[in-house]
Design a protein around this motif. Structure first.
Motif, PDB file in Angstrom:
ATOM      1  N   THR A   1      -6.905   6.877  -3.263  1.00 44.01           N
ATOM      2  CA  THR A   1      -7.240   5.458  -3.149  1.00 44.01           C
ATOM      3  C   THR A   1      -7.820   5.158  -1.768  1.00 44.01           C
ATOM      4  OG1 THR A   1      -6.387   3.212  -3.462  1.00 44.01           O
ATOM      5  CG2 THR A   1      -4.978   4.753  -2.279  1.00 44.01           C
TER       6      THR A   1
ATOM      7  N   ILE B   1       3.046  -0.567   7.276  1.00 44.66           N
ATOM      8  CA  ILE B   1       3.022   0.846   6.886  1.00 44.66           C
ATOM      9  C   ILE B   1       4.022   1.639   7.721  1.00 44.66           C
ATOM     10  CG2 ILE B   1       0.639   0.844   6.072  1.00 44.66           C
ATOM     11  CD1 ILE B   1      -0.175   2.133   8.728  1.00 44.66           C
TER      12      ILE B   1
ATOM     13  N   ASP C   1       0.747  -6.673   5.206  1.00 39.90           N
ATOM     14  CA  ASP C   1       1.027  -5.263   4.938  1.00 39.90           C
ATOM     15  C   ASP C   1       1.652  -4.562   6.144  1.00 39.90           C
ATOM     16  OD1 ASP C   1       0.040  -5.442   2.366  1.00 39.90           O
ATOM     17  OD2 ASP C   1      -2.020  -4.982   2.990  1.00 39.90           O
TER      18      ASP C   1
ATOM     19  N   TYR D   1      -7.709   8.288   0.776  1.00 36.41           N
ATOM     20  CA  TYR D   1      -6.379   8.781   1.098  1.00 36.41           C
ATOM     21  C   TYR D   1      -5.758   9.347  -0.178  1.00 36.41           C
ATOM     22  CZ  TYR D   1      -6.654   6.299   5.547  1.00 36.41           C
ATOM     23  OH  TYR D   1      -7.029   5.874   6.790  1.00 36.41           O
TER      24      TYR D   1
ATOM     25  N   PHE E   1      -7.597   2.482   1.527  1.00 28.15           N
ATOM     26  CA  PHE E   1      -6.775   1.479   2.194  1.00 28.15           C
ATOM     27  C   PHE E   1      -7.596   0.758   3.262  1.00 28.15           C
ATOM     28  CE2 PHE E   1      -3.215   4.297   0.808  1.00 28.15           C
ATOM     29  CZ  PHE E   1      -2.532   3.332   0.057  1.00 28.15           C
ATOM     30  N   SER E   2      -7.103  -0.393   3.665  1.00 23.02           N
ATOM     31  CA  SER E   2      -7.813  -1.176   4.678  1.00 23.02           C
ATOM     32  C   SER E   2      -7.516  -0.693   6.098  1.00 23.02           C
ATOM     33  CB  SER E   2      -7.425  -2.665   4.572  1.00 23.02           C
ATOM     34  OG  SER E   2      -6.034  -2.833   4.759  1.00 23.02           O
TER      35      SER E   2
ATOM     36  N   TYR F   1      -5.639  12.189   4.567  1.00 20.83           N
ATOM     37  CA  TYR F   1      -6.986  11.625   4.548  1.00 20.83           C
ATOM     38  C   TYR F   1      -7.984  12.717   4.165  1.00 20.83           C
ATOM     39  CZ  TYR F   1     -11.225   9.195   5.990  1.00 20.83           C
ATOM     40  OH  TYR F   1     -12.468   8.603   6.004  1.00 20.83           O
TER      41      TYR F   1
ATOM     42  N   LYS G   1       4.856   3.190  -7.028  1.00 20.04           N
ATOM     43  CA  LYS G   1       4.620   1.787  -6.676  1.00 20.04           C
ATOM     44  C   LYS G   1       5.668   0.938  -7.385  1.00 20.04           C
ATOM     45  CE  LYS G   1       1.159  -1.917  -6.580  1.00 20.04           C
ATOM     46  NZ  LYS G   1      -0.255  -2.292  -6.873  1.00 20.04           N
TER      47      LYS G   1
ATOM     48  N   HIS H   1       4.076  -4.759   0.974  1.00 15.98           N
ATOM     49  CA  HIS H   1       3.250  -5.975   0.925  1.00 15.98           C
ATOM     50  C   HIS H   1       4.192  -7.172   0.827  1.00 15.98           C
ATOM     51  CE1 HIS H   1      -0.419  -8.295   0.177  1.00 15.98           C
ATOM     52  NE2 HIS H   1       0.252  -8.953  -0.755  1.00 15.98           N
TER      53      HIS H   1
ATOM     54  N   LEU I   1       4.146   1.696   2.137  1.00 15.17           N
ATOM     55  CA  LEU I   1       3.384   0.481   2.433  1.00 15.17           C
ATOM     56  C   LEU I   1       4.076  -0.677   1.744  1.00 15.17           C
ATOM     57  CD1 LEU I   1      -0.421  -0.109   2.496  1.00 15.17           C
ATOM     58  CD2 LEU I   1       1.046  -1.670   1.206  1.00 15.17           C
TER      59      LEU I   1
END
Length: 358
Positions: free
Chosen positions: A227, A159, A157, A202, A229-230, A195, A209, A178, A176
């Motif tokens: 959603t 960003i 990923d 977020y 995010f990591s 945030y 998408k 992938h 983002l």
């Protein structure tokens, strides 16, 4: 410890303390005079103002620590020399090395203080100082927004945001991507991303998408999407002062994390890390230079020693800034950039000490 040691050590530490007490209120007064209008206009709570200037005191003291020390040693040693006390000490059979010992003891005390300040206290003060500054004083868009951010957050990923508002925790033009085996699988984009601390999510506005297919791409759109995010919020906010707000252990973890992600700002972060160690060493170097320069009685008196001392301090700061900028803006080694001024002035200290002994 002999009477001579206590006498010099006491003068060393007290003069340094007095120098701090003299210049810090001046710094606070100048800063307050500049910002009193905005403080009154925004009706900033008195408690927050007090906490801000406590942080400012630590931040300001750490920033000018070497200069304060250098000038204080020159000041009181010149006074000793003008009163012929240095001549009396050396004439009594005390060697110059023995005369220098209480200075080194005092330098050790100050170096330990500088180490603790740089490792733990200054980062916390810097965080409070900058947070207050952004909250109340930097209202325009340019002041609170950072530049664009593009970084890899894991193996697949990437960003990007064109800018990030630290005050609102909002990024503009977020994407983002992938990627697997050098092929893009999908891409998320949004006009902005924010945030939401209350919900720990977020929120994206004008979310799109795009899923890459073999023949056709699939598009998913939503006006607003919340959603998880990591990545962390700090991944979107590479503020210029972020390294200065981290304690030493946190800074090490942060640097390792940034290296894994291929950050282009590693040099800046490592510069802050190495300076935490170089500052205590510079305390010894500047103490030796100050003693060697000011231990002789000169025709011009204390003024000549102070003028010479200020000149050396300005050159030291000049070298430090020049090499710091080189490390931040190029591939120049941060380790060399931080330690090179200490090496140069260490050689100068050895040279001046040799001639002072003679």
């Amino acid at each position: 410890m002999k009477i001579l040691d206590w006498y010099i050590l006491k003068r060393y530490l007290l003069t340094f303390l007095m120098m701090l007490l003299l210049f810090i209120p001046i710094g606070i007064t100048v800063n307050l005079a500049e910002k009193i209008g905005k403080i009154l206009e925004k009706e900033v709570p008195f408690g927050e103002v007090v906490l801000f200037y406590l942080d400012f005191t630590v931040y300001f003291a750490h920033l000018l620590f070497p200069l304060f020390l250098f000038l204080s040693v020159i000041f009181f040693t010149s006074k000793l020399a003008n009163n012929t006390e240095v001549i009396a000490f050396l004439s009594s059979g005390v060697s110059f090395s023995r005369f220098l010992r209480p200075y080194m003891i005092g330098a050790t005390v100050v170096a330990i203080l500088a180490l603790i300040l740089g490792m733990y206290l200054a980062p916390e003060a810097s965080k409070g100082f900058n947070d207050f500054d952004y909250k109340y004083f930097k209202n325009n868009k340019k002041a609170v927004e950072t530049g664009s951010v593009y970084r890899q957050i894991n193996d697949h990923d990437f960003i990007y945001v064109s800018s990030f508002d630290a005050k609102k925790r909002m990024g503009q033009n977020f994407t983002l991507e992938h990627v697997v085996d050098n092929k893009m699988v999908y891409k998320m984009s949004a006009r902005n991303i924010r945030y939401i601390e209350k919900d720990s999510v977020y929120r994206m506005v004008d979310y799109v998408k795009r899923i890459i297919g073999e023949n056709n791409d699939e598009f998913i759109t939503q006006r607003r999407k919340d959603t998880i995010f990591s990545f962390d919020l700090e991944d979107l906010t590479p503020l210029e002062y972020i390294a200065e707000t981290l304690t030493y252990s946190d800074l090490n973890q942060f640097i390792e994390k940034e290296k894994e992600r291929g950050s282009s700002s590693i040099g800046r972060y490592e510069l802050v890390k190495y300076r935490k160690w170089s500052l205590p060493v510079s305390v010894y170097i500047l103490t030796i230079i100050a003693v060697a320069v000011s231990s002789k009685k000169r025709r011009g008196g204390m003024g000549v020693n102070l003028a010479f001392g200020v000149s050396i301090a300005m050159v030291f700061v000049f070298f430090d800034k020049i090499f710091g900028v080189m490390a931040e803006q190029s591939d120049f080694s941060p380790l060399v950039a931080v330690w090179f001024p200490n090496i140069i002035f260490g050689v100068l200290a050895a040279y001046l000490l040799y001639h002072a002994r003679r």
